[in-house]
Design a protein around this motif. Sequence first.
Motif, PDB file in Angstrom:
ATOM      1  N   ARG A 236       0.795  -1.230   0.104  1.00 42.09           N
ATOM      2  CA  ARG A 236       0.001  -0.077   0.074  1.00 42.09           C
ATOM      3  C   ARG A 236       0.914   1.263  -0.086  1.00 42.09           C
ATOM      4  O   ARG A 236       1.562   1.587   1.028  1.00 42.09           O
ATOM      5  CB  ARG A 236      -0.869  -0.086   1.292  1.00 42.09           C
ATOM      6  N   LEU A 237       1.034   1.958  -1.317  1.00 47.77           N
ATOM      7  CA  LEU A 237       1.940   3.001  -1.271  1.00 47.77           C
ATOM      8  C   LEU A 237       1.190   4.230  -1.771  1.00 47.77           C
ATOM      9  O   LEU A 237       1.891   5.449  -1.425  1.00 47.77           O
ATOM     10  CB  LEU A 237       3.017   2.618  -2.349  1.00 47.77           C
ATOM     11  N   LEU A 238      -0.035   4.185  -2.247  1.00 50.95           N
ATOM     12  CA  LEU A 238      -0.426   5.484  -2.950  1.00 50.95           C
ATOM     13  C   LEU A 238      -1.360   6.353  -1.645  1.00 50.95           C
ATOM     14  O   LEU A 238      -2.730   6.254  -1.850  1.00 50.95           O
ATOM     15  CB  LEU A 238      -1.432   4.796  -3.875  1.00 50.95           C
ATOM     16  N   ASP A 239      -0.709   6.806  -0.873  1.00 52.22           N
ATOM     17  CA  ASP A 239      -1.337   7.612   0.319  1.00 52.22           C
ATOM     18  C   ASP A 239      -0.251   8.484   0.918  1.00 52.22           C
ATOM     19  O   ASP A 239       0.841   8.665   0.230  1.00 52.22           O
ATOM     20  CB  ASP A 239      -2.106   7.003   1.213  1.00 52.22           C
ATOM     21  N   ASP A 240      -0.567   9.084   2.189  1.00 54.54           N
ATOM     22  CA  ASP A 240       0.549  10.021   2.615  1.00 54.54           C
ATOM     23  C   ASP A 240       1.376   9.385   3.814  1.00 54.54           C
ATOM     24  O   ASP A 240       1.675  10.154   4.746  1.00 54.54           O
ATOM     25  CB  ASP A 240      -0.107  11.233   2.978  1.00 54.54           C
ATOM     26  N   LEU A 241       1.224   8.173   3.901  1.00 55.46           N
ATOM     27  CA  LEU A 241       1.769   7.230   5.125  1.00 55.46           C
ATOM     28  C   LEU A 241       2.744   6.720   4.930  1.00 55.46           C
ATOM     29  O   LEU A 241       3.028   5.611   4.199  1.00 55.46           O
ATOM     30  CB  LEU A 241       0.745   6.361   5.773  1.00 55.46           C
ATOM     31  N   PRO A 242       4.098   7.328   5.359  1.00 57.20           N
ATOM     32  CA  PRO A 242       5.303   6.614   4.835  1.00 57.20           C
ATOM     33  C   PRO A 242       5.701   5.370   5.613  1.00 57.20           C
ATOM     34  O   PRO A 242       6.410   4.671   5.315  1.00 57.20           O
ATOM     35  CB  PRO A 242       6.460   7.778   5.239  1.00 57.20           C
ATOM     36  N   ASP A 243       5.296   5.121   7.031  1.00 62.52           N
ATOM     37  CA  ASP A 243       5.470   4.213   7.845  1.00 62.52           C
ATOM     38  C   ASP A 243       4.013   3.454   8.204  1.00 62.52           C
ATOM     39  O   ASP A 243       3.703   3.774   9.225  1.00 62.52           O
ATOM     40  CB  ASP A 243       6.327   4.598   9.079  1.00 62.52           C
ATOM     41  N   LYS A 244       3.611   2.710   7.369  1.00 63.57           N
ATOM     42  CA  LYS A 244       2.212   2.120   8.187  1.00 63.57           C
ATOM     43  C   LYS A 244       2.295   1.009   9.197  1.00 63.57           C
ATOM     44  O   LYS A 244       1.410   0.582   9.680  1.00 63.57           O
ATOM     45  CB  LYS A 244       1.490   1.383   6.757  1.00 63.57           C
ATOM     46  N   LYS A 245       3.622   0.530   9.249  1.00 57.63           N
ATOM     47  CA  LYS A 245       3.743  -0.536  10.200  1.00 57.63           C
ATOM     48  C   LYS A 245       3.518   0.056  11.477  1.00 57.63           C
ATOM     49  O   LYS A 245       2.946  -0.763  12.388  1.00 57.63           O
ATOM     50  CB  LYS A 245       5.164  -1.282  10.299  1.00 57.63           C
ATOM     51  N   ARG A 246       3.808   1.431  11.661  1.00 59.09           N
ATOM     52  CA  ARG A 246       3.422   2.110  13.269  1.00 59.09           C
ATOM     53  C   ARG A 246       2.021   2.620  13.209  1.00 59.09           C
ATOM     54  O   ARG A 246       1.271   3.045  13.999  1.00 59.09           O
ATOM     55  CB  ARG A 246       4.461   3.011  13.299  1.00 59.09           C
ATOM     56  N   ALA A 247       1.474   2.971  11.960  1.00 66.14           N
ATOM     57  CA  ALA A 247       0.427   3.658  11.592  1.00 66.14           C
ATOM     58  C   ALA A 247      -1.007   3.042  11.556  1.00 66.14           C
ATOM     59  O   ALA A 247      -2.017   3.577  11.929  1.00 66.14           O
ATOM     60  CB  ALA A 247       0.523   4.921  10.826  1.00 66.14           C
ATOM     61  N   VAL A 248      -0.846   1.653  11.133  1.00 65.82           N
ATOM     62  CA  VAL A 248      -1.921   0.951  10.597  1.00 65.82           C
ATOM     63  C   VAL A 248      -1.894  -0.358  11.125  1.00 65.82           C
ATOM     64  O   VAL A 248      -1.046  -0.927  11.379  1.00 65.82           O
ATOM     65  CB  VAL A 248      -1.987   0.748   9.117  1.00 65.82           C
ATOM     66  N   SER A 249      -2.978  -0.910  11.978  1.00 65.64           N
ATOM     67  CA  SER A 249      -3.146  -2.101  12.535  1.00 65.64           C
ATOM     68  C   SER A 249      -4.337  -3.064  12.067  1.00 65.64           C
ATOM     69  O   SER A 249      -5.359  -2.102  11.970  1.00 65.64           O
ATOM     70  CB  SER A 249      -2.924  -2.084  14.043  1.00 65.64           C
ATOM     71  N   TYR A 250      -4.601  -4.152  12.193  1.00 60.89           N
ATOM     72  CA  TYR A 250      -5.684  -4.988  11.754  1.00 60.89           C
ATOM     73  C   TYR A 250      -5.614  -6.086  13.078  1.00 60.89           C
ATOM     74  O   TYR A 250      -4.455  -6.215  13.625  1.00 60.89           O
ATOM     75  CB  TYR A 250      -5.581  -5.520  10.554  1.00 60.89           C
ATOM     76  N   PRO A 251      -6.962  -6.514  13.328  1.00 62.16           N
ATOM     77  CA  PRO A 251      -6.938  -7.378  14.442  1.00 62.16           C
ATOM     78  C   PRO A 251      -6.229  -8.810  13.769  1.00 62.16           C
ATOM     79  O   PRO A 251      -6.364  -9.156  12.731  1.00 62.16           O
ATOM     80  CB  PRO A 251      -8.363  -7.561  14.457  1.00 62.16           C
ATOM     81  N   ALA A 252      -5.957  -9.657  14.889  1.00 63.83           N
ATOM     82  CA  ALA A 252      -5.462 -11.002  14.650  1.00 63.83           C
ATOM     83  C   ALA A 252      -6.524 -11.755  15.212  1.00 63.83           C
ATOM     84  O   ALA A 252      -6.813 -11.637  16.340  1.00 63.83           O
ATOM     85  CB  ALA A 252      -4.092 -10.934  15.360  1.00 63.83           C
ATOM     86  N   LEU A 253      -7.057 -12.658  14.496  1.00 64.50           N
ATOM     87  CA  LEU A 253      -7.974 -13.559  14.986  1.00 64.50           C
ATOM     88  C   LEU A 253      -7.544 -14.840  15.523  1.00 64.50           C
ATOM     89  O   LEU A 253      -6.645 -15.532  14.538  1.00 64.50           O
ATOM     90  CB  LEU A 253      -9.215 -13.671  14.096  1.00 64.50           C
ATOM     91  N   PRO A 254      -8.307 -15.774  16.219  1.00 65.36           N
ATOM     92  CA  PRO A 254      -8.075 -17.026  16.494  1.00 65.36           C
ATOM     93  C   PRO A 254      -8.400 -17.951  15.497  1.00 65.36           C
ATOM     94  O   PRO A 254      -9.453 -17.662  14.781  1.00 65.36           O
ATOM     95  CB  PRO A 254      -8.803 -17.281  18.103  1.00 65.36           C
ATOM     96  N   VAL A 255      -7.700 -18.986  15.320  1.00 70.19           N
ATOM     97  CA  VAL A 255      -7.853 -19.910  14.122  1.00 70.19           C
ATOM     98  C   VAL A 255      -7.530 -21.233  14.761  1.00 70.19           C
ATOM     99  O   VAL A 255      -6.513 -21.467  14.999  1.00 70.19           O
ATOM    100  CB  VAL A 255      -7.159 -19.536  12.880  1.00 70.19           C
ATOM    101  N   PRO A 256      -8.679 -22.242  14.918  1.00 71.48           N
ATOM    102  CA  PRO A 256      -8.478 -23.537  15.493  1.00 71.48           C
ATOM    103  C   PRO A 256      -7.766 -24.539  14.424  1.00 71.48           C
ATOM    104  O   PRO A 256      -8.166 -24.168  13.128  1.00 71.48           O
ATOM    105  CB  PRO A 256      -9.828 -24.166  15.848  1.00 71.48           C
ATOM    106  N   ALA A 257      -6.685 -25.031  14.877  1.00 72.23           N
ATOM    107  CA  ALA A 257      -6.123 -26.163  14.197  1.00 72.23           C
ATOM    108  C   ALA A 257      -5.794 -27.292  14.952  1.00 72.23           C
ATOM    109  O   ALA A 257      -6.196 -27.366  16.093  1.00 72.23           O
ATOM    110  CB  ALA A 257      -4.884 -25.493  13.511  1.00 72.23           C
TER     111      ALA A 257
END
Length: 287
Positions: A236-257
């Motif tokens: 994801r490059l086409l915006d104004d955020l140079p460092d998304k690792k610090r600025a954008v987060s998504y939830p991690a979900l439980p997955v049974p295996a």
Amino acid sequence: MAGELRADCIADSAGGLTFDLTAPQDADTTWSAALVLRLRGDEGAADEVRLPLGPNGSGRLRAVLPSTVALAEGRWHAYADLGDGREPRRLLPGVNDLRPLVGRRPLAGIGRLGVRIPYATRFGNLALRSWLRGPHAEAGDILVAPEGLTVSGRLYGAAPAAGARAEARARRTPAADGAPGGAGPATVTVPLTVEGRDFTFTLPYEELAARWAGGDEPWDLWLRPAEGARPVRIARLLDDLPDKKRAVSYPALPVPAAAGEFTVGPYYTYDNDLAIRVAGPARPAAG
């Protein structure tokens, strides 16, 4: 602080940047004045770009980085050389207007996509984060669900054809999989749904969990435009955020295996590439 040089940055919709500086009162700029960009970590002259720095109204100086000037991928430090015989001086960030970068939509057939985003370093200096990619797979909407990750995006510089697919590649070495020395990394592939240059795919989490080899495992996401084509990193490059690792987060979900309950979720890397982290159940201590 006296003697500071600050640069205001204005972006345009083509990806160019304009730098406006207030000249020091004692400055006597010459025709050789330049805004200097130096690639971090490299002292070679080939990795320095000089942009003419000229008057732009009373007490103001301006330099322009057109979208047609290619910058190698990396982080570039910004300096001002006023042509006064002194060493170039580090620039500090001023006021940025980067609104044209948000939602930027270049021509799909562009050969190489150049992206430059100004930012402040941890020491408070002005720098540019640059990407230069062709082809490029731009990540758009991302849907996180218990059954898997759905990614929509757009492909630049290539057209999806027969055999187009998304690939998740484990970052571990083939030896960790018990694979022969010549084998590539563990890979999970899924087909693309394509409409023109736009693509969508869903990557089931259970397949990643089934290939878990221990610890917290990162999987990098790639797009292969056609059978036999070179894979393209999804980012994801086409915006104004140079460092998304610090600025954008998504939830991690439980997955049974079969091995237990895993936690799986997407994230952006240090380079704004899209990846998935698979965290497996804790293994009991030996003995």
